[in-house]
Design a protein around this motif. Structure first.
Motif, PDB file in Angstrom:
ATOM      1  N   SER A   3      -3.198 105.182  34.015  1.00 55.10           N
ATOM      2  CA  SER A   3      -2.290 104.833  32.939  1.00 55.10           C
ATOM      3  C   SER A   3      -1.187 105.878  32.882  1.00 55.10           C
ATOM      4  O   SER A   3      -1.451 107.071  33.030  1.00 55.10           O
ATOM      5  CB  SER A   3      -3.039 104.794  31.612  1.00 55.10           C
ATOM      6  OG  SER A   3      -2.166 104.451  30.568  1.00 55.10           O
ATOM      7  N   LYS A   5       1.717 107.468  30.465  1.00 50.93           N
ATOM      8  CA  LYS A   5       2.109 107.572  29.058  1.00 50.93           C
ATOM      9  C   LYS A   5       3.287 108.530  28.934  1.00 50.93           C
ATOM     10  O   LYS A   5       3.442 109.456  29.729  1.00 50.93           O
ATOM     11  CB  LYS A   5       0.946 108.099  28.194  1.00 50.93           C
ATOM     12  CG  LYS A   5      -0.233 107.159  28.114  1.00 50.93           C
ATOM     13  CD  LYS A   5       0.146 105.927  27.348  1.00 50.93           C
ATOM     14  CE  LYS A   5      -1.010 104.958  27.271  1.00 50.93           C
ATOM     15  NZ  LYS A   5      -0.652 103.729  26.587  1.00 50.93           N
ATOM     16  N   LYS A   6       4.091 108.328  27.908  1.00 48.25           N
ATOM     17  CA  LYS A   6       5.253 109.164  27.638  1.00 48.25           C
ATOM     18  C   LYS A   6       4.838 110.346  26.762  1.00 48.25           C
ATOM     19  O   LYS A   6       4.065 110.187  25.820  1.00 48.25           O
ATOM     20  CB  LYS A   6       6.313 108.324  26.927  1.00 48.25           C
ATOM     21  CG  LYS A   6       7.624 109.010  26.735  1.00 48.25           C
ATOM     22  CD  LYS A   6       8.623 108.029  26.119  1.00 48.25           C
ATOM     23  CE  LYS A   6       9.969 108.677  25.949  1.00 48.25           C
ATOM     24  NZ  LYS A   6      10.933 107.729  25.345  1.00 48.25           N
ATOM     25  N   VAL A  13       0.403 113.580  24.002  1.00 44.96           N
ATOM     26  CA  VAL A  13       0.195 112.367  24.782  1.00 44.96           C
ATOM     27  C   VAL A  13      -0.997 111.635  24.188  1.00 44.96           C
ATOM     28  O   VAL A  13      -2.009 112.247  23.859  1.00 44.96           O
ATOM     29  CB  VAL A  13      -0.098 112.693  26.271  1.00 44.96           C
ATOM     30  CG1 VAL A  13      -0.347 111.434  27.066  1.00 44.96           C
ATOM     31  CG2 VAL A  13       1.042 113.489  26.875  1.00 44.96           C
ATOM     32  N   PRO A  16      -5.241 106.792  26.373  1.00 41.21           N
ATOM     33  CA  PRO A  16      -5.397 105.333  26.258  1.00 41.21           C
ATOM     34  C   PRO A  16      -6.784 104.941  25.740  1.00 41.21           C
ATOM     35  O   PRO A  16      -7.786 105.608  26.016  1.00 41.21           O
ATOM     36  CB  PRO A  16      -5.189 104.839  27.692  1.00 41.21           C
ATOM     37  CG  PRO A  16      -4.389 105.905  28.345  1.00 41.21           C
ATOM     38  CD  PRO A  16      -4.850 107.190  27.717  1.00 41.21           C
TER      39      PRO A  16
END
Length: 80
Positions: A3, A5-6, A13, A16
C-alpha cells in the motif's frame, strides 16, 4: 500486501486497515520502528504480559471478554 500512503504535514502516515487487522494494531497499540539501510520496518513489539495485566486491572486494557461466548463454551462442555 502493499500500500502507498501520503505523508501528512506532521510526518504522520496512516497504517492501512488491512495491515492493522492482520497485525492486531488498534488505538493505543505500540509499534516498533527499525531502520535497515534505506528500508523502514514497522512491527508489533512482543507483548509484555505484566503491563497488559496492569492496564486491564485499571480498566484501560484491551482485554475483550464476550460473556455469551464463555457461556456457550461452558454449556457445550457440560452437555458433552
Amino acid at each position: 500486501m502493499e500500500s502507498i500512503k501520503k505523508v501528512g504535514l506532521k510526518g504522520q502516515v496512516i497504517i492501512p486497515q488491512e495491515f492493522r487487522e492482520v497485525l492486531n494494531i488498534h488505538p493505543g497499540s505500540k509499534v516498533l520502528f527499525k531502520l535497515k539501510g534505506k528500508k523502514l520496518e514497522i512491527e508489533v513489539p512482543p507483548v509484555d504480559s505484566v503491563s497488559l495485566f496492569r492496564e486491564t486491572a485499571k480498566g484501560s486494557g484491551r482485554l475483550v471478554y464476550d460473556p455469551h461466548e464463555a457461556y456457550n463454551e461452558e454449556l457445550e462442555e457440560r452437555v458433552n
